[in-house]
Design an enzyme around this catalytic site. Structure first.
Site, PDB file in Angstrom:
ATOM      1  N   HIS A  30       0.827  -1.214   0.000  1.00  0.00           N
ATOM      2  CA  HIS A  30       0.000   0.000   0.000  1.00  0.00           C
ATOM      3  C   HIS A  30       0.853   1.252   0.000  1.00  0.00           C
ATOM      4  CE1 HIS A  30       0.771  -1.094   4.212  1.00  0.00           C
ATOM      5  NE2 HIS A  30       0.615   0.168   4.529  1.00  0.00           N
ATOM      6  N   HIS A  34       0.820   5.336   1.157  1.00  0.00           N
ATOM      7  CA  HIS A  34       0.187   6.346   1.999  1.00  0.00           C
ATOM      8  C   HIS A  34       0.201   7.675   1.263  1.00  0.00           C
ATOM      9  CE1 HIS A  34       0.606   4.068   5.894  1.00  0.00           C
ATOM     10  NE2 HIS A  34       1.522   3.444   5.172  1.00  0.00           N
TER      11      HIS A  34
END
Ligand SMILES: [Zn+2]
Length: 143
Positions: free
Chosen positions: A98, A100
């Site tokens: 992922h 941010h």
């Protein structure tokens, strides 16, 4: 496989979902560094930055640009950081790759690493090691 992000994708866990399409999904981080701190992930599970195939990374990067633009405008941020933590040593705690998106404001806080200095000649040694590894990997990476 136990993965909180896959649970969110499958609707088994709740999240404040901001955007999704067939390839990616984006939702608010529940422990934000600044309000509006957003995560963007691929719907397929990949452990980290090195295991994600290039086409999936392309979807993700395009979605990042789209989502970041809207997040930053919505929270009137002055700028933003895109951060990816790959591996435990880098602070990765959820092993579903992922990014941010962290909205930033002038004078909000500072990331303060303890900067090092290369000793005499050391910068070339590090560069040589890395160039050598790049040469070894180049053919298999680019095909
Ligand atoms: Zn997952």
């Amino acid at each position: 496989m136990d993965c909180i992000f896959c649970d969110i994708i499958e609707g088994r866990s709740e999240a404040e979902i901001l955007y999704q399409d067939e390839n990616i999904i984006s939702f608010l981080d529940i422990r934000p560094v600044n309000y509006g701190h957003t995560l963007v992930i691929t719907k397929k599970h990949f452990d980290n930055f090195l295991s994600i195939p290039p086409n999936e990374l392309n979807y993700l990067m395009k979605g990042m640009q789209f989502v970041a633009s809207a997040v930053i405008k919505s929270v009137n941020a002055d700028g933003f950081n895109l951060i990816l933590n790959s591996g435990k040593a880098a602070g990765q705690t959820i092993f579903h790759f992922h990014f941010h998106i962290i909205p930033r404001y002038l004078n909000d806080f500072r990331f303060k690493p303890d900067f090092k200095r290369y000793s005499d000649g050391a910068i070339k040694e590090f560069a040589d090691k890395i160039r050598s590894e790049l040469n070894k990997q180049k053919d298999s990476f680019y095909g």
